[in-house]
Design a protein around this motif. Structure first.
Motif, PDB file in Angstrom:
ATOM      1  N   LYS A 158       0.829  -1.201   0.000  1.00  0.00           N
ATOM      2  CA  LYS A 158       0.000   0.000   0.000  1.00  0.00           C
ATOM      3  C   LYS A 158       0.856   1.241   0.000  1.00  0.00           C
ATOM      4  CE  LYS A 158      -4.617  -0.979   1.602  1.00  0.00           C
ATOM      5  NZ  LYS A 158      -5.564  -1.006   2.696  1.00  0.00           N
ATOM      6  N   ASN A 159       0.652   2.047  -1.016  1.00  0.00           N
ATOM      7  CA  ASN A 159       1.275   3.371  -1.111  1.00  0.00           C
ATOM      8  C   ASN A 159       2.786   3.345  -0.881  1.00  0.00           C
ATOM      9  OD1 ASN A 159      -1.555   3.666   0.488  1.00  0.00           O
ATOM     10  ND2 ASN A 159      -1.344   5.093  -1.229  1.00  0.00           N
ATOM     11  N   ILE A 160       3.450   2.393  -1.512  1.00  0.00           N
ATOM     12  CA  ILE A 160       4.903   2.300  -1.345  1.00  0.00           C
ATOM     13  C   ILE A 160       5.598   3.385  -2.161  1.00  0.00           C
ATOM     14  CG2 ILE A 160       6.936   0.881  -1.823  1.00  0.00           C
ATOM     15  CD1 ILE A 160       5.442  -0.427   0.346  1.00  0.00           C
ATOM     16  N   THR A 161       6.461   4.139  -1.488  1.00  0.00           N
ATOM     17  CA  THR A 161       7.268   5.147  -2.173  1.00  0.00           C
ATOM     18  C   THR A 161       8.718   4.943  -1.787  1.00  0.00           C
ATOM     19  OG1 THR A 161       5.483   6.762  -2.241  1.00  0.00           O
ATOM     20  CG2 THR A 161       7.722   7.613  -2.439  1.00  0.00           C
ATOM     21  N   LYS A 162       9.579   4.981  -2.781  1.00  0.00           N
ATOM     22  CA  LYS A 162      11.011   4.848  -2.509  1.00  0.00           C
ATOM     23  C   LYS A 162      11.779   5.806  -3.401  1.00  0.00           C
ATOM     24  CE  LYS A 162      14.931   3.122  -1.129  1.00  0.00           C
ATOM     25  NZ  LYS A 162      15.377   3.368   0.247  1.00  0.00           N
ATOM     26  N   ARG A 163      12.612   6.627  -2.781  1.00  0.00           N
ATOM     27  CA  ARG A 163      13.446   7.557  -3.554  1.00  0.00           C
ATOM     28  C   ARG A 163      14.906   7.187  -3.403  1.00  0.00           C
ATOM     29  NH1 ARG A 163      10.661  12.482  -3.982  1.00  0.00           N
ATOM     30  NH2 ARG A 163       8.716  12.412  -2.799  1.00  0.00           N
ATOM     31  N   PHE A 184      11.461  -7.970  -0.640  1.00  0.00           N
ATOM     32  CA  PHE A 184      12.410  -8.961  -0.155  1.00  0.00           C
ATOM     33  C   PHE A 184      13.281  -8.409   0.977  1.00  0.00           C
ATOM     34  CE2 PHE A 184      16.130 -11.911  -0.814  1.00  0.00           C
ATOM     35  CZ  PHE A 184      15.452 -13.048  -0.417  1.00  0.00           C
ATOM     36  N   GLY A 185      13.054  -7.174   1.361  1.00  0.00           N
ATOM     37  CA  GLY A 185      13.763  -6.627   2.517  1.00  0.00           C
ATOM     38  C   GLY A 185      15.131  -6.062   2.213  1.00  0.00           C
ATOM     39  N   LEU A 186      15.470  -5.922   0.933  1.00  0.00           N
ATOM     40  CA  LEU A 186      16.781  -5.364   0.603  1.00  0.00           C
ATOM     41  C   LEU A 186      16.773  -3.838   0.686  1.00  0.00           C
ATOM     42  CD1 LEU A 186      17.710  -7.712  -2.359  1.00  0.00           C
ATOM     43  CD2 LEU A 186      19.011  -7.481  -0.249  1.00  0.00           C
ATOM     44  N   TYR A 187      15.649  -3.233   0.359  1.00  0.00           N
ATOM     45  CA  TYR A 187      15.497  -1.792   0.510  1.00  0.00           C
ATOM     46  C   TYR A 187      14.383  -1.501   1.497  1.00  0.00           C
ATOM     47  CZ  TYR A 187      17.979  -1.260  -3.978  1.00  0.00           C
ATOM     48  OH  TYR A 187      18.877  -1.289  -4.990  1.00  0.00           O
ATOM     49  N   LYS A 188      14.522  -0.373   2.153  1.00  0.00           N
ATOM     50  CA  LYS A 188      13.474   0.060   3.063  1.00  0.00           C
ATOM     51  C   LYS A 188      12.670   1.151   2.368  1.00  0.00           C
ATOM     52  CE  LYS A 188      13.279   2.173   7.568  1.00  0.00           C
ATOM     53  NZ  LYS A 188      11.947   1.720   7.932  1.00  0.00           N
ATOM     54  N   PRO A 189      11.365   0.986   2.276  1.00  0.00           N
ATOM     55  CA  PRO A 189      10.575   2.020   1.603  1.00  0.00           C
ATOM     56  C   PRO A 189      10.550   3.306   2.428  1.00  0.00           C
ATOM     57  CG  PRO A 189       9.130   0.378   2.590  1.00  0.00           C
ATOM     58  CD  PRO A 189      10.536  -0.123   2.765  1.00  0.00           C
ATOM     59  N   ASP A 190      10.454   4.452   1.746  1.00  0.00           N
ATOM     60  CA  ASP A 190      10.354   5.724   2.464  1.00  0.00           C
ATOM     61  C   ASP A 190       8.993   5.874   3.126  1.00  0.00           C
ATOM     62  OD1 ASP A 190      12.905   6.332   1.656  1.00  0.00           O
ATOM     63  OD2 ASP A 190      12.220   7.304  -0.184  1.00  0.00           O
ATOM     64  N   SER A 191       7.987   5.333   2.452  1.00  0.00           N
ATOM     65  CA  SER A 191       6.668   5.323   3.076  1.00  0.00           C
ATOM     66  C   SER A 191       5.860   4.183   2.482  1.00  0.00           C
ATOM     67  CB  SER A 191       5.962   6.658   2.835  1.00  0.00           C
ATOM     68  OG  SER A 191       5.772   6.844   1.452  1.00  0.00           O
ATOM     69  N   GLY A 192       4.753   3.856   3.139  1.00  0.00           N
ATOM     70  CA  GLY A 192       3.920   2.768   2.640  1.00  0.00           C
ATOM     71  C   GLY A 192       3.948   1.570   3.559  1.00  0.00           C
ATOM     72  N   GLY A 203       7.114  -4.130 -17.272  1.00  0.00           N
ATOM     73  CA  GLY A 203       7.505  -2.735 -17.316  1.00  0.00           C
ATOM     74  C   GLY A 203       8.857  -2.650 -17.980  1.00  0.00           C
ATOM     75  N   GLU A 204       9.174  -1.465 -18.497  1.00  0.00           N
ATOM     76  CA  GLU A 204      10.459  -1.300 -19.148  1.00  0.00           C
ATOM     77  C   GLU A 204      11.550  -1.199 -18.093  1.00  0.00           C
ATOM     78  OE1 GLU A 204       9.831   0.435 -23.235  1.00  0.00           O
ATOM     79  OE2 GLU A 204       9.526   2.113 -21.905  1.00  0.00           O
ATOM     80  N   ASN A 205      12.790  -1.192 -18.573  1.00  0.00           N
ATOM     81  CA  ASN A 205      13.892  -1.023 -17.634  1.00  0.00           C
ATOM     82  C   ASN A 205      13.742   0.306 -16.922  1.00  0.00           C
ATOM     83  OD1 ASN A 205      15.741  -3.327 -18.168  1.00  0.00           O
ATOM     84  ND2 ASN A 205      15.455  -2.502 -20.224  1.00  0.00           N
ATOM     85  N   GLY A 206      13.966   0.272 -15.635  1.00  0.00           N
ATOM     86  CA  GLY A 206      13.874   1.510 -14.883  1.00  0.00           C
ATOM     87  C   GLY A 206      12.453   1.893 -14.519  1.00  0.00           C
ATOM     88  N   ALA A 207      11.497   0.985 -14.767  1.00  0.00           N
ATOM     89  CA  ALA A 207      10.113   1.301 -14.415  1.00  0.00           C
ATOM     90  C   ALA A 207       9.873   1.126 -12.925  1.00  0.00           C
ATOM     91  CB  ALA A 207       9.157   0.427 -15.212  1.00  0.00           C
ATOM     92  N   GLY A 208      10.832   0.478 -12.242  1.00  0.00           N
ATOM     93  CA  GLY A 208      10.700   0.324 -10.802  1.00  0.00           C
ATOM     94  C   GLY A 208      10.326  -1.073 -10.336  1.00  0.00           C
ATOM     95  N   LYS A 209      10.331  -2.042 -11.267  1.00  0.00           N
ATOM     96  CA  LYS A 209       9.965  -3.414 -10.891  1.00  0.00           C
ATOM     97  C   LYS A 209      10.933  -3.990  -9.865  1.00  0.00           C
ATOM     98  CE  LYS A 209      10.699  -4.399 -15.013  1.00  0.00           C
ATOM     99  NZ  LYS A 209      11.132  -4.955 -16.249  1.00  0.00           N
ATOM    100  N   SER A 210      12.221  -3.883 -10.200  1.00  0.00           N
ATOM    101  CA  SER A 210      13.218  -4.493  -9.322  1.00  0.00           C
ATOM    102  C   SER A 210      13.235  -3.819  -7.962  1.00  0.00           C
ATOM    103  CB  SER A 210      14.602  -4.410  -9.953  1.00  0.00           C
ATOM    104  OG  SER A 210      14.585  -5.075 -11.177  1.00  0.00           O
ATOM    105  N   THR A 211      13.110  -2.511  -7.938  1.00  0.00           N
ATOM    106  CA  THR A 211      13.092  -1.792  -6.664  1.00  0.00           C
ATOM    107  C   THR A 211      11.939  -2.296  -5.803  1.00  0.00           C
ATOM    108  OG1 THR A 211      13.910   0.137  -7.832  1.00  0.00           O
ATOM    109  CG2 THR A 211      13.058   0.491  -5.621  1.00  0.00           C
ATOM    110  N   LEU A 212      10.773  -2.456  -6.424  1.00  0.00           N
ATOM    111  CA  LEU A 212       9.606  -2.889  -5.676  1.00  0.00           C
ATOM    112  C   LEU A 212       9.829  -4.276  -5.082  1.00  0.00           C
ATOM    113  CD1 LEU A 212       6.766  -1.882  -5.014  1.00  0.00           C
ATOM    114  CD2 LEU A 212       5.930  -3.235  -6.927  1.00  0.00           C
ATOM    115  N   MET A 213      10.397  -5.171  -5.903  1.00  0.00           N
ATOM    116  CA  MET A 213      10.625  -6.529  -5.412  1.00  0.00           C
ATOM    117  C   MET A 213      11.703  -6.546  -4.330  1.00  0.00           C
ATOM    118  SD  MET A 213       8.401  -8.360  -6.665  1.00  0.00           S
ATOM    119  CE  MET A 213       7.268  -6.996  -6.847  1.00  0.00           C
ATOM    120  N   ALA A 238      12.046   6.041  -7.418  1.00  0.00           N
ATOM    121  CA  ALA A 238      12.042   4.728  -8.060  1.00  0.00           C
ATOM    122  C   ALA A 238      10.650   4.096  -7.979  1.00  0.00           C
ATOM    123  CB  ALA A 238      13.074   3.816  -7.418  1.00  0.00           C
ATOM    124  N   ASN A 239       9.992   4.294  -6.858  1.00  0.00           N
ATOM    125  CA  ASN A 239       8.623   3.820  -6.703  1.00  0.00           C
ATOM    126  C   ASN A 239       7.791   4.963  -6.127  1.00  0.00           C
ATOM    127  OD1 ASN A 239       9.406   0.414  -5.655  1.00  0.00           O
ATOM    128  ND2 ASN A 239       8.990   1.267  -7.668  1.00  0.00           N
TER     129      ASN A 239
END
Lengths: 370, 525
Positions: free
Chosen positions: B27-32, B70-78, B56-66, B38-39
């Motif tokens: 829900k409402n995931i945002t990552k900068r 998977f706990g590799l990145y911490k979302p800024d919000s959401g 999605g195309e490259n850089g659309a944010g798929k990998s960031t979201l996954m 990125a998301n």
């Protein structure tokens, strides 16, 4: 995206190095404080020692000259992603070139011509000392770091042998050659100034400084304006791309090491032709090693290298004054300060980047990058 | 627009009541990252026991979201909900403990370990390795039978085919108790047959209640296996579809944000005389493996010859030899009536002089010097050319003029001569490389993986440029692992398997199935 893309250039090459330097001085100050001296007074003495006393600037620039040569030597190799640790040995052997030319020709040929030949001698001998590790790296895969370190030892041993057994001035104890004939050598700036009717305090600063500045300009031109420089930088950034572009990797490595060695060899003209007027043991005094830090700090660019050389020149000269002024601050303490500067400006050069980036983004973060 | 698409995909999900039948709900995931978003406000819901595709195309944010999931990145919000529970996934360990498993695009296996040792990594069963092995082996055999994950537990990973390595990755995740499986571009390295096998496995996993998220850029795969699909563009989920109610065209349109042509107009052209002849070329790699065995073919003016095959079957080595990067060891190559014999002086510089241009498979390692500015990269390999230099000096003004035209004519964005090429997107980097090589007026162009990691918009453009070049009479050798690409661009197709050419066919009567069989070495034609 790579981190270094975030902050603008003026921060990464201007502000951050200054912050590193500031940190190094803070930590040095702590050490000086712990041994019971006033760090502010120490810094004051150092700055005065490097720039204020009569002749101080001359001394500082004389050291600077050495660091420019060795810094450029390391930087050129670094543009080809070669870590030339052998500046010390190359400078030393460059001295042999100067010595041999002077000893052989100075009785028969006019001094001016001998000096020119001696300068060439320093470059060629230094180059040879660079070419051998370069060849071994290019054709035999021996790692250049290892070979250049070893060649420093070989150079040191060779010079001791030659100076003790072969080219020593007969009938004396210290391992030095005889003085070069008068008329051979590079004029010191204060003497030159006197001819021009200016009064300058005595210092070992000589024409080598002008040579160093000229070489710096040539360095910039070579690296960023010639086909060869283009090939060197391609190779340095990506060997696979260089091969794809049809660049001959091994000959490029060898030529780079030749030029690098030649640049380091030029230290000998400052020391031998400019000051000592003879070949003597250990005249390189670690300038070759400091060149590594200079190149790191100067980001392999001649302007940066000049500034870093000036800093280290001031440290050398100001450090001597520190040693002289305080009984508790010894030569070793000065070395410690230099070490800290190398640590913060070289080894930890990117330590502050994340912090600066975060601050930068916080205040300028909402601008749009197309 | 269909009504299944909506702004940000938000309203549809937001309007639904929170349900317990969704395995994952974001829900409402945002990552900068710095100033790059990125998301942005991403909502995603995946029902338990379904296969959900993310395109999605490259850089659309798929990998960031996954990576957030998977706990590799911490979302800024959401917020992240698993089975209706809000969870805080702050590390991969946590994520594994929560039952999420990830199969990365590049496998995370220890090549010198056996399959069993790899599969048990991270869940060794007991303190002592021996007794642990027995416990784990039992469990793994159970899993492997249940889901049709056929592996040889004794084999050393480096000796096993990629298909099996992937199954080991899946087993590894299941062994750690994964109930949600994320697969990132899983079919990139597989033959069509292996892909079918993988999809069978995924279907049986789904039947047993495992939830699967499939990230891919291959729309055909999305259509064939997923239940639902989300399209990402510019860091946002721009559309959610039920797979049976959408079409590849609609997905592509949403990915790019405009209509795209998925088919290519192939100019019909009479082919000319052969310009490249390869005769009995064999090649041994540095570690003594015979990577090319007796390769012979020819390539004619105005012809596109496709070389199909699973990656690592000798195509790269072939390109390297033809482009002069590797020395020719055995055999003979004739380029524009000039013959190259083994161990003759043959290098990239000479190849260019003979009119051979090369768009390398790996633009990051070969095609570009990434930290270089565009203007520097625009002459890489041609820097000795007198157009850009005089004597030993480079002529910066001429180079700048050249690159300005280049980025304009080939639509390299941003249109800047002095931006580091490393900052361009994959598609624009590829356009730059292709532009440079085409501008050298070659009569033979070697192209490796022209659209790897390139977004759809750029792919369209790259195909157009290749076709334009073909109609000028240039002979093009196309190496690609994308079978669709080979089939739609080439006039003729040869298939390579384990260093040999196992078949040749005309593209007009080639079918994917036949080619797939040849690629896996099952059938010779």
């Amino acid at each position: 995206m790579s981190d270094s893309n975030i902050i603008p250039k003026w921060l990464s090459v201007g502000v951050i190095p200054l912050m590193n330097l500031f940190l190094a001085f803070c930590v040095s100050g702590l050490f000086i404080f712990f041994i019971g001296e006033n760090p502010f007074r120490a810094i004051f003495v150092m700055i005065k020692g490097a720039f204020y006393y009569p002749g101080a600037i001359g001394y500082t620039l004389y050291y600077t000259t050495n660091f420019i040569f060795t810094g450029l030597a390391v930087a050129l190799a670094f543009h080809a992603r070669l870590f030339n640790i052998g500046g010390e040995g190359q400078a030393y052997v460059g001295g042999l070139g100067v010595g041999l030319v002077c000893l052989i020709f100075d009785q028969h040929v006019v001094g001016f011509l001998v000096t020119i030949l001696a300068i060439l001698g320093s470059v060629i001998f230094g180059a040879i000392w660079g070419i051998i590790p370069g060849y071994l790296q290019a054709k035999r895969g021996s790692h250049i770091v290892i070979t250049t370190i070893m060649f420093n030892f070989i150079a040191a041993a060779l010079m001791v042998y030659l100076l003790v057994n072969v080219i020593i001035e007969p009938g004396q104890m210290s391992p030095e050659t005889r003085d070069f004939a008068s008329g051979v050598g590079l004029v010191q700036i204060h003497i030159l100034a006197k001819y021009l009717g200016l009064e300058m305090a005595m210092s070992p600063l000589n024409l080598s400084f002008i040579v160093a500045l000229t070489v710096s300009v040539g360095f910039w031109f070579l690296v960023w304006r010639t086909k060869f420089g283009y090939e060197v930088r391609s190779l340095g950034h990506s060997e696979t791309a260089a091969i794809y572009a049809g660049i001959k990797v091994s000959s490029t490595i060898i030529i780079v090491m030749a030029i690098s060695g030649g640049l380091a060899g030029l230290v000998a003209i400052n020391e031998l032709l400019g000051v000592h007027n003879k070949l003597l043991l250990g005249f390189t005094a670690g300038y070759g090693f400091t060149g590594i830090a200079v190149a790191l700090m100067g980001r392999n660019h001649p302007v940066g290298i000049f500034l870093a050389s000036l800093l280290f020149g001031a440290l050398y000269q100001g450090g001597t004054e520190l040693d002289f002024e305080f009984s508790s601050i010894t030569r070793e303490m000065v070395l410690l300060i230099q070490g800290l500067i190398i640590l913060f400006s070289g080894a930890l050069a990117y330590m502050l980047n994340p912090l600066v980036e975060r601050i930068y983004i916080k205040y300028y973060g909402n601008y749009n990058n197309a | 627009m269909k009504n299944s698409e909506n702004k940000g995909g938000n309203e549809e999900i937001a309007s639904l009541p929170p349900s317990t039948d969704s395995a994952i709900e974001l829900k409402n995931i945002t990552k900068r990252f710095g100033h790059v978003v990125a998301n942005s406000d991403v909502n995603l819901k995946v029902r338990t026991g379904t296969i959900h595709g993310i395109v999605g195309e490259n850089g659309a944010g798929k990998s960031t979201l996954m990576n957030i999931l998977f706990g590799l990145y911490k979302p800024d919000s959401g917020m992240i909900f698993l089975n209706g529970q809000a969870v805080d996934v702050n590390s991969p360990e946590k994520s594994i403990a929560l039952g999420i498993g990830m199969v990365h695009q590049h496998f995370m296996l220890v090549p010198t370990f056996t399959v069993l040792e790899n599969a048990m990594l991270g869940n060794e069963g007991s303190m002592l390795l021996r007794s642990g092995e027995e416990v784990v082996l039992d469990r793994l055999k159970g899993l492997s039978n249940n889901y049709g994950l056929d592996v040889d537990f004794e084999a050393i990973i480096s000796d096993t085919p990629v298909g099996m390595q992937q199954r080991v990755e899946i087993l590894k995740a299941l062994n750690r108790g994964a109930k949600i499986l994320i697969l990132d571009e899983p079919t990139g390295v597989l033959t069509p047959q292996e892909t079918i096998g993988l999809f069978d496995i995924l279907r049986s996993l789904r039947e047993q209640g495992v939830t699967i998220i499939l990230i891919t850029h291959k729309l055909k795969e999305i259509m064939s296996i997923t239940d639902t699909v989300s399209v990402m563009r510019g860091g946002k989920v721009v559309a959610n579809f039920s797979t049976e109610k959408t079409s590849p065209e609609e997905l592509a349109e949403n990915m790019v944000g405009r209509k795209v042509l998925l088919s290519i107009e192939k100019p019909t052209l009479k082919v000319g005389k052969p310009v490249l002849e390869v005769k009995n070329v064999s090649h041994e790699s540095k570690d003594g493996v015979l990577v090319l065995k007796n390769i012979s073919f020819d390539l004619k003016e105005g012809e596109i010859l496709g070389i199909a095959g699973v990656a690592g079957n000798g195509q790269s080595e072939l390109l390297d030899i033809l482009s002069g990067i590797e020395t020719l060891q055995i055999g003979q190559i004739t380029v524009n009536d000039k013959t190259i014999l083994p161990f003759q002086d043959w290098n990239s510089k000479k190849a260019r002089e003979f009119g051979v241009a090369h768009v390398p498979e790996d633009r990051h390692k070969r095609g570009l010097v990434l930290p270089f500015y565009n203007y520097e990269n625009s002459i890489l390999g041609y820097h000795r050319n007198e157009n850009y230099s005089s004597g030993f000096l480079m002529d910066k003004r001429k180079i700048l003029n050249f690159v300005d035209d280049l980025v304009e004519n080939f639509d390299v964005r941003p249109r800047s001569s002095s931006i580091s090429s490393g900052k361009l997107s994959g598609g624009n980097q590829q356009k730059l490389v292709l532009a440079r090589e085409i501008e050298s007026n070659p009569n033979i162009l070697l192209v490796g993986q022209p659209t790897r990691g390139v977004d759809i918009g750029a792919i369209e453009r790259i195909y157009e440029d290749l076709m334009k070049l073909k109609s000028k009479g240039t002979a093009i050798l196309l190496v690609s692992v994308e079978l669709d690409e080979i089939m739609s661009l080439s006039d003729r197709i040869v298939v390579m398997n384990q260093g040999t050419i196992v078949g040749e066919t005309n593209s007009s009567n080639a079918t994917e199935l036949d080619l797939g069989k040849m690629m896996s070495g099952l059938e010779q034609v």
